[in-house]
Design a protein around this motif. Structure first.
Motif, mmCIF file in Angstrom:
data_model
loop_
_atom_site.group_PDB
_atom_site.id
_atom_site.type_symbol
_atom_site.label_atom_id
_atom_site.label_comp_id
_atom_site.label_asym_id
_atom_site.label_seq_id
_atom_site.Cartn_x
_atom_site.Cartn_y
_atom_site.Cartn_z
ATOM 1 N N CYS A 58 -5.900 -4.205 -95.232
ATOM 2 C CA CYS A 58 -6.882 -4.617 -94.225
ATOM 3 C C CYS A 58 -6.875 -6.135 -94.102
ATOM 4 N N ALA A 61 -4.533 -9.311 -95.645
ATOM 5 C CA ALA A 61 -3.498 -8.628 -96.426
ATOM 6 C C ALA A 61 -2.563 -7.822 -95.524
ATOM 7 N N VAL A 104 -1.580 -3.169 -100.295
ATOM 8 C CA VAL A 104 -1.721 -4.599 -100.589
ATOM 9 C C VAL A 104 -3.199 -4.987 -100.502
ATOM 10 N N GLN A 106 -5.943 -8.092 -102.244
ATOM 11 C CA GLN A 106 -6.289 -9.165 -103.173
ATOM 12 C C GLN A 106 -7.213 -8.621 -104.247
ATOM 13 N N SER A 107 -8.326 -8.054 -103.810
ATOM 14 C CA SER A 107 -9.362 -7.608 -104.747
ATOM 15 C C SER A 107 -8.966 -6.323 -105.463
ATOM 16 N N GLY A 108 -8.229 -5.473 -104.776
ATOM 17 C CA GLY A 108 -7.948 -4.146 -105.324
ATOM 18 C C GLY A 108 -9.170 -3.246 -105.296
ATOM 19 N N VAL A 156 -14.200 -16.636 -99.139
ATOM 20 C CA VAL A 156 -14.085 -15.317 -98.507
ATOM 21 C C VAL A 156 -12.767 -15.187 -97.743
ATOM 22 N N ALA A 157 -12.416 -16.220 -96.995
ATOM 23 C CA ALA A 157 -11.174 -16.158 -96.224
ATOM 24 C C ALA A 157 -9.995 -16.406 -97.171
ATOM 25 N N GLN A 165 0.843 -12.734 -101.811
ATOM 26 C CA GLN A 165 1.215 -11.381 -101.338
ATOM 27 C C GLN A 165 2.525 -11.432 -100.560
ATOM 28 N N ALA A 364 -17.870 -10.502 -96.210
ATOM 29 C CA ALA A 364 -17.937 -10.412 -97.668
ATOM 30 C C ALA A 364 -16.522 -10.533 -98.228
HETATM 31 C C1 BG6 Z 1 -11.982 -8.643 -95.849
HETATM 32 C C2 BG6 Z 1 -11.992 -10.066 -96.350
HETATM 33 O O1 BG6 Z 1 -13.221 -8.062 -95.822
HETATM 34 O O2 BG6 Z 1 -11.075 -7.915 -96.647
HETATM 35 C C3 BG6 Z 1 -10.597 -10.610 -96.005
HETATM 36 O O3 BG6 Z 1 -12.992 -10.827 -95.690
HETATM 37 C C4 BG6 Z 1 -9.551 -9.779 -96.711
HETATM 38 O O4 BG6 Z 1 -10.475 -11.956 -96.416
HETATM 39 C C5 BG6 Z 1 -9.743 -8.280 -96.456
HETATM 40 O O5 BG6 Z 1 -8.285 -10.152 -96.244
HETATM 41 C C6 BG6 Z 1 -8.910 -7.449 -97.404
HETATM 42 O O6 BG6 Z 1 -9.315 -7.710 -98.732
HETATM 43 P P1 BG6 Z 1 -8.420 -7.314 -99.955
HETATM 44 O O7 BG6 Z 1 -9.219 -7.670 -101.181
HETATM 45 O O8 BG6 Z 1 -8.184 -5.853 -99.850
HETATM 46 O O9 BG6 Z 1 -7.153 -8.085 -99.857
#
Ligand code: BG6
Length: 370
Positions: A58, A61, A104, A106-108, A156-157, A165, A364
């Motif tokens: 999303c 990513a 893919v 960031q947070s998982g 956040v961004a 990635q 968020a």
């Molecule tokens: C959004 C964040 O809600 O989630 C974005 O604001 C991020 O910055 C996106 O790219 C996907 O998040 P993630 O943790 O799955 O890479």
């Protein structure tokens, strides 16, 4: 901590050479060959049997996935489909035991992406995660995980997590290409060696951002900004537009430059700012002259063109109002460099408007609901 920076985002942008270097570390030998021991869970046989890759993600990513698609298809010759997790999950996607899902995040912890991967696993697919957070739910639920080593990202961004990635995506492309003998090993090693040079080039990009900062401040009153790119420059254009929406609350759209004549050119009027990611003039697909023509077409209609181009591209300077130069590299890897001025542009524009760059309204860091 922000370590003296004005925002976490500014710090995280500055962390990018390290994020790329750490993501490559231990995975790329000095001869340019790739080792991804973390995906030992997938056997050589599994890798040979993959007949399709579906990448799910999303937001930012998902643009890392778009970049990976170009590299995987080019070098590993495996068809790649990029899907927004939430759209993928709720139609009837075609998944078989030979489909490799690459998730893919960031947070998982992004629920949309977790739901997409759970669904794919139920259908018998193998799931490979690219994730920045040790022990995240996505990593635990996947068959294998390539960790991006960007370090914790607070703003956040996403910035450094994105370049990490993208880096992981390139590694995966070279790894799969080698495993399937889809590209000559000599060529792959030379690409690997090129990849090793990227952290130093990222540093160079960071050292020459004064013009971008000035432009960001100057354009704080813009009502709309368009972004154009081709090949890996297309997802970069999409990301540039997303950053501007997220951080500066400015209407922005990214387009594939080739699509211009099929619609978006109607948006061009006197003074419309357009940021164009220009492919390398050395690119063998000769996309460069095509993008230069696009610039001429929109200039003729009054667009204010800011080009992001490779060092030595003197041609583009004849047509664009401003040129932001980045070091030259293999065109396929250029996304790691060209995305950085766009991050900085959005940050400056947002600060010039007095907004909170680390915590934009309504957003968020990770969205743990569907
Ligand atoms: C959004 C964040 O809600 O989630 C974005 O604001 C991020 O910055 C996106 O790219 C996907 O998040 P993630 O943790 O799955 O890479």
């Amino acid at each position: 901590s922000k370590g003296g920076w004005s925002s976490f985002m500014a710090k995280e942008i500055a962390d990018q050479p390290q994020a790329v270097a750490d993501t490559l570390m231990g995975r790329l030998a000095s001869d340019g060959s790739v080792r991804l021991s973390e995906i030992d869970g997938l056997t050589a046989e599994d890798i040979k049997n993959i007949d399709r890759i579906i990448m799910v993600a999303c937001g930012t990513a998902s643009y890392a996935c778009d970049v990976a698609k170009y590299a995987i298809e080019k070098f590993a010759r495996i068809p790649v489909q990029v899907e927004l997790s939430h759209e993928f999950r709720y139609r009837d996607p075609i998944i078989t035991a030979n489909t490799l899902i690459v998730a893919v995040s960031q947070s998982g912890e992004t629920m949309d992406t977790l739901m997409a991967t759970r669904f794919a696993k139920e259908q018998g697919a193998k799931v490979l995660a690219i994730c920045n957070t040790q022990g995240a739910t996505l990593a635990r639920e996947s068959d294998a995980t390539i960790y991006t080593h960007a370090g914790p990202e607070v703003a956040v961004a996403s910035t450094k997590a994105l370049v990490a990635q993208i880096t992981a995506g390139y590694l995966l492309a070279l790894f799969l290409a080698a495993g399937r003998n889809a590209t000559e090993q000599k060529v792959l090693r030379s690409l690997g060696q090129e990849l090793l040079k990227m952290p130093a080039r990222v540093t160079q990009v960071l050292e020459r951002l004064d013009d971008v900062r000035a432009l960001g401040k100057e354009m704080a009153n813009a009502k709309s900004v368009l972004f154009l790119g081709r090949n890996v420059g297309f997802p970069v254009a999409m990301e540039g537009a997303l950053k501007l929406k997220e951080l500066a609350y400015i209407h922005a759209e990214g387009f594939a430059a080739g699509e211009l004549k099929h619609g978006p050119i109607a948006l061009i009027e006197e003074g419309q700012p357009v940021i164009v990611i220009v492919p390398s003039p050395r690119d063998s697909d000769s996309l460069h002259p095509k993008v230069i023509s696009n610039i001429q077409e929109i200039r003729a209609r009054g667009a204010k063109v800011i080009a992001v181009a490779e060092d030595g591209d003197t041609d583009v300077a004849n047509f664009a109002e401003h040129v932001i130069y980045v070091p030259s590299c293999e065109n396929i890897f250029s996304s790691i460099l060209t995305v950085i001025p766009l991050q900085v542009f959005a940050l400056e524009l947002s600060s010039a408007k007095g907004l909170d760059v680390d915590q934009p309204r309504n957003l968020a860091k990770s969205v743990t609901v569907e």
